[in-house]
Design a protein around this motif. Structure first.
Motif, PDB file in Angstrom:
ATOM      1  N   GLU A   1      46.225  43.694  33.755  1.00 59.27           N
ATOM      2  CA  GLU A   1      45.584  44.172  34.986  1.00 59.27           C
ATOM      3  C   GLU A   1      45.585  45.707  35.024  1.00 59.27           C
ATOM      4  O   GLU A   1      44.608  46.329  35.442  1.00 59.27           O
ATOM      5  N   THR A   2      46.681  46.287  34.566  1.00 62.09           N
ATOM      6  CA  THR A   2      46.787  47.750  34.522  1.00 62.09           C
ATOM      7  C   THR A   2      45.688  48.311  33.622  1.00 62.09           C
ATOM      8  O   THR A   2      45.015  49.282  33.976  1.00 62.09           O
ATOM      9  N   ALA A   3      45.494  47.675  32.463  1.00 64.67           N
ATOM     10  CA  ALA A   3      44.481  48.162  31.512  1.00 64.67           C
ATOM     11  C   ALA A   3      43.074  47.982  32.095  1.00 64.67           C
ATOM     12  O   ALA A   3      42.226  48.878  31.980  1.00 64.67           O
ATOM     13  N   ALA A   4      42.844  46.858  32.760  1.00 60.71           N
ATOM     14  CA  ALA A   4      41.509  46.603  33.331  1.00 60.71           C
ATOM     15  C   ALA A   4      41.180  47.646  34.402  1.00 60.71           C
ATOM     16  O   ALA A   4      40.060  48.164  34.462  1.00 60.71           O
ATOM     17  N   LEU A   5      42.189  47.959  35.186  1.00 62.14           N
ATOM     18  CA  LEU A   5      41.979  48.938  36.260  1.00 62.14           C
ATOM     19  C   LEU A   5      41.682  50.313  35.678  1.00 62.14           C
ATOM     20  O   LEU A   5      40.873  51.076  36.207  1.00 62.14           O
ATOM     21  N   GLU A   6      42.323  50.595  34.569  1.00 63.78           N
ATOM     22  CA  GLU A   6      42.106  51.891  33.919  1.00 63.78           C
ATOM     23  C   GLU A   6      40.657  51.984  33.420  1.00 63.78           C
ATOM     24  O   GLU A   6      40.014  53.032  33.534  1.00 63.78           O
ATOM     25  N   ARG A   7      40.149  50.866  32.902  1.00 64.10           N
ATOM     26  CA  ARG A   7      38.742  50.854  32.455  1.00 64.10           C
ATOM     27  C   ARG A   7      37.806  51.154  33.617  1.00 64.10           C
ATOM     28  O   ARG A   7      36.851  51.922  33.495  1.00 64.10           O
ATOM     29  N   LEU A   8      38.136  50.599  34.759  1.00 63.02           N
ATOM     30  CA  LEU A   8      37.296  50.807  35.939  1.00 63.02           C
ATOM     31  C   LEU A   8      37.351  52.271  36.386  1.00 63.02           C
ATOM     32  O   LEU A   8      36.337  52.873  36.738  1.00 63.02           O
ATOM     33  N   ARG A   9      38.530  52.833  36.346  1.00 63.68           N
ATOM     34  CA  ARG A   9      38.686  54.236  36.761  1.00 63.68           C
ATOM     35  C   ARG A   9      37.968  55.174  35.779  1.00 63.68           C
ATOM     36  O   ARG A   9      37.357  56.145  36.181  1.00 63.68           O
TER      37      ARG A   9
ATOM     38  N   LEU B   1      27.871  54.172  41.896  1.00 61.80           N
ATOM     39  CA  LEU B   1      29.042  54.628  42.660  1.00 61.80           C
ATOM     40  C   LEU B   1      29.151  53.874  43.986  1.00 61.80           C
ATOM     41  O   LEU B   1      30.252  53.543  44.439  1.00 61.80           O
ATOM     42  N   ALA B   2      28.008  53.565  44.576  1.00 66.60           N
ATOM     43  CA  ALA B   2      28.027  52.836  45.855  1.00 66.60           C
ATOM     44  C   ALA B   2      28.580  51.423  45.666  1.00 66.60           C
ATOM     45  O   ALA B   2      29.330  50.917  46.509  1.00 66.60           O
ATOM     46  N   VAL B   3      28.248  50.784  44.548  1.00 71.35           N
ATOM     47  CA  VAL B   3      28.783  49.439  44.304  1.00 71.35           C
ATOM     48  C   VAL B   3      30.298  49.503  44.093  1.00 71.35           C
ATOM     49  O   VAL B   3      31.050  48.676  44.610  1.00 71.35           O
ATOM     50  N   LEU B   4      30.733  50.530  43.354  1.00 69.42           N
ATOM     51  CA  LEU B   4      32.188  50.677  43.154  1.00 69.42           C
ATOM     52  C   LEU B   4      32.890  50.904  44.495  1.00 69.42           C
ATOM     53  O   LEU B   4      33.966  50.372  44.750  1.00 69.42           O
ATOM     54  N   ALA B   5      32.266  51.701  45.352  1.00 66.07           N
ATOM     55  CA  ALA B   5      32.873  51.982  46.664  1.00 66.07           C
ATOM     56  C   ALA B   5      32.938  50.703  47.497  1.00 66.07           C
ATOM     57  O   ALA B   5      33.928  50.436  48.185  1.00 66.07           O
ATOM     58  N   ARG B   6      31.889  49.897  47.393  1.00 62.38           N
ATOM     59  CA  ARG B   6      31.862  48.624  48.129  1.00 62.38           C
ATOM     60  C   ARG B   6      32.985  47.707  47.635  1.00 62.38           C
ATOM     61  O   ARG B   6      33.705  47.098  48.420  1.00 62.38           O
ATOM     62  N   PHE B   7      33.081  47.623  46.324  1.00 64.99           N
ATOM     63  CA  PHE B   7      34.169  46.844  45.712  1.00 64.99           C
ATOM     64  C   PHE B   7      35.523  47.332  46.256  1.00 64.99           C
ATOM     65  O   PHE B   7      36.386  46.553  46.651  1.00 64.99           O
ATOM     66  N   ASP B   8      35.673  48.657  46.322  1.00 65.48           N
ATOM     67  CA  ASP B   8      36.984  49.195  46.684  1.00 65.48           C
ATOM     68  C   ASP B   8      37.294  49.080  48.179  1.00 65.48           C
ATOM     69  O   ASP B   8      38.455  49.155  48.556  1.00 65.48           O
ATOM     70  N   ARG B   9      36.274  48.873  48.988  1.00 65.03           N
ATOM     71  CA  ARG B   9      36.564  48.665  50.412  1.00 65.03           C
ATOM     72  C   ARG B   9      37.336  47.367  50.608  1.00 65.03           C
ATOM     73  O   ARG B   9      38.090  47.211  51.559  1.00 65.03           O
ATOM     74  N   VAL B  10      37.132  46.414  49.710  1.00 61.16           N
ATOM     75  CA  VAL B  10      37.852  45.143  49.816  1.00 61.16           C
ATOM     76  C   VAL B  10      39.059  45.117  48.863  1.00 61.16           C
ATOM     77  O   VAL B  10      40.159  44.762  49.242  1.00 61.16           O
ATOM     78  N   PHE B  11      38.848  45.532  47.638  1.00 61.96           N
ATOM     79  CA  PHE B  11      39.934  45.438  46.647  1.00 61.96           C
ATOM     80  C   PHE B  11      40.938  46.577  46.794  1.00 61.96           C
ATOM     81  O   PHE B  11      42.110  46.422  46.482  1.00 61.96           O
ATOM     82  N   ALA B  12      40.471  47.753  47.226  1.00 61.20           N
ATOM     83  CA  ALA B  12      41.351  48.899  47.503  1.00 61.20           C
ATOM     84  C   ALA B  12      42.333  49.181  46.370  1.00 61.20           C
ATOM     85  O   ALA B  12      43.552  49.210  46.574  1.00 61.20           O
ATOM     86  N   VAL B  13      41.795  49.359  45.182  1.00 61.21           N
ATOM     87  CA  VAL B  13      42.666  49.617  44.031  1.00 61.21           C
ATOM     88  C   VAL B  13      42.306  50.911  43.306  1.00 61.21           C
ATOM     89  O   VAL B  13      43.077  51.385  42.473  1.00 61.21           O
ATOM     90  N   LEU B  14      41.130  51.490  43.622  1.00 62.72           N
ATOM     91  CA  LEU B  14      40.692  52.650  42.845  1.00 62.72           C
ATOM     92  C   LEU B  14      41.263  53.963  43.362  1.00 62.72           C
ATOM     93  O   LEU B  14      41.507  54.881  42.590  1.00 62.72           O
TER      94      LEU B  14
END
Ligand code: AMP
Ligand code: ZN
Length: 504
Positions: free
Chosen positions: A315-323, A407-420
């Protein structure tokens, strides 16, 4: 979008819309603050947070009430053993709980009532039940709820209690799983135990009563949704329904949301099994708060999740890919022009982005399927990364329109997942500060200690030392200090006015 959610009570997936047409009123059973929470507990609180955030994203405001259970058998036992007043005993665990929620980016509930501050409301509820002849007092002064007087008992947990043995009682907060008994509403005090004097006699409230009284006070007799971990379905929630509906003659909560367990090697993570990790345990091992959140919500709430360190590392690695992808978008250069032969056109990439956004919304709306919602984003990132790679070799990289849409899709994702956008360094530092006070620094790997961020005072001291070193023409030491600061995320700039520093 309208969120559709499985309702334990009806056994069906149903649309979740506020009954007053405006605000969704939801009650989530909160922690019993007798110790630090483990990540199993947090899995439940995190999924409640995901539900709340998804509702908010869909345009539905949420009134979220979560109680603090600051009196129960365990608390009384532990506080007595520690020679403390129960409030002094529970407060530090309550504070730690909120620190942990914040570290995990859980939005603070709208109202967080403490059980011990709602005794009059609880007493009043017992009085109403006594009027209905559904509460009775035993010789020792305790009050019980007569479950034989509520034929619907068992409807939530789908247990058949026909022919309930009326009068069999249970008076501890720890219940066995299958037997239905008259449960304690109010417990007469034992010698030396914390007590409240009230119109129904001296004593303290039973655990179930707490939730009913506080839910009714802050959300009304009837509200939209009640949440908790799967173990609370019976008897806790069954008892809440019984005592609330008998007192108000209204449907207590219309929708029941239960989060399934976090397991370790196939068994429920729990204090009593001893197979648990607190959030702090994991932070002190060097895992990031954002990765822990991400892992705990990665599997939908309706399925159990087996905790493993491999899973957390992945999960740590996946999150890093997203960042990395997010940084890449922010740093990409923009030109417009014709793409090369094999590239996605701007229009195709825009369409793909829009499809990912739709898939993300649809997955959340479909019983809060976090796994599918996340997969929609990761699929898009994969495709967009390929497009970016191809363009980097060619003439141009990305159109501003594509970049903004991604960027807007990532922001939408992060409004719920709140990990970025979690400040993982700050969270880990706070955990290290806590470990220092708790005498647990010796269990922290040296590597993590070395990364511990510097305080302002430490930074100023190092800058002063560098100044002296340079003054004495010891440039090697001066450079070493600059490198050390840089390594710890502090950038220094020499200027005419002196040295300026900032954190990266
Ligand atoms: P407690 O502080 O024990 O009252 O528990 C707080 C919340 O955590 C409740 O909603 C429990 O149902 C939930 N919970 C306890 N253990 C687990 C677990 N292993 N996985 C998921 N939720 C849990
Ligand atoms: Zn409760």
């Amino acid at each position: 979008m309208t969120i559709h959610l499985f309702n334990t009570l009806s056994g069906r997936i149903e649309p979740l819309v506020p009954m007053d047409g405006a605000t969704l009123r939801m009650y989530a059973c909160g922690p019993t603050v007798y110790d630090y929470g483990h990540i199993g507990n947090f899995r439940t609180f995190l999924h409640v947070d995901v539900l709340r955030r998804a509702l908010e994203l869909s345009g539905t405001p949420v009134r979220h009430v979560m109680n603090i259970t600051d009196v129960d058998d365990k608390i009384i036992r532990n506080a007595t053993a520690a020679g403390l007043h129960i409030a002094d005993y529970t407060r530090r665990f309550e504070e730690a709980f909120f620190e942990d929620l914040e570290a995990l980016s859980v939005e603070r509930p709208t109202v967080v009532p403490r059980a011990t501050e709602h005794i009059p409301e609880m007493v009043h509820l017992v009085e109403r039940l006594a009027e209905e002849k559904l509460a009775y007092q035993t010789e020792d002064g305790s009050w019980y709820f007569r479950i034989a007087g509520f034929p619907e008992y068992g409807r939530l947990s789908k247990k058949d209690f026909a022919g309930i043995n009326s009068g069999a009682r249970v008076d501890v907060d720890e219940y066995d799983k299958d037997s239905a008994r008259d449960f304690a509403l109010w417990k007469a005090p034992k010698p030396g135990e914390h007590r409240w004097d009230s119109a129904i006699g001296a004593g303290r409230p039973g655990w179930h009563l707490e939730c009913s009284a506080m839910a009714i006070k802050y959300l009304g007799d009837s509200f939209d949704l009640h949440a908790g971990g799967e173990d609370l379905m019976f008897p806790h929630h069954e008892n809440e329904i019984a005592q609330s509906e008998c007192a108000t003659h209204q449907t207590f909560a219309r929708h029941w949301f239960h989060v399934r367990f976090l397991l370790v090697e196939g068994r429920k993570m729990s204090k009593s099994e001893g197979n648990f990790y607190t959030l702090r345990d994991l932070l002190l091992k060097g895992y990031k708060a954002s990765a822990i959140r991400s892992l705990l919500i990665s599997v939908p709430y309706g399925q159990q999740l087996n905790f493993t360190f491999e899973g957390l590392a992945a999960e740590t690695a996946a999150l890093e890919r997203l960042r990395t992808f997010q940084r890449r978008l922010l740093e990409a250069s923009f030109e417009t022009g014709a793409p090369g032969a094999s590239m996605l056109t701007d229009q195709e990439l825009l369409e793909q982005t829009a499809r990912a956004r739709q898939a993300f919304d649809a997955a959340l709306a479909n019983d809060l399927n976090t796994a599918e919602a996340k997969a929609a984003i990761f699929d898009l990132v994969r495709a967009a990364n390929i497009a970016l790679d191809q363009r980097a070799v060619g003439l141009r990289v990305l159109s501003p329109e594509n970049r903004d849409a991604l960027l807007a899709v990532l922001a939408r994702f992060d409004r719920v997942f709140a990990v970025l956008s979690t400040d993982d360094v700050a969270v880990t530092d706070a955990a290290l500060d806590w470990a220092e006070c708790a005498g647990r620094l010796d269990e922290v790997p040296a590597e993590l200690l070395a990364q511990r961020a510097l305080s302002d005072i430490q930074i100023e001291a190092l800058i002063e030392e560098r100044k002296t070193a340079r003054h004495n023409r010891n440039f090697a030491r001066g450079d070493a200090i600059r490198d050390e600061l840089l390594h710890k995320g502090v950038v220094i700039e020499d200027s005419k006015e002196g040295v300026r520093w900032r954190r990266r």
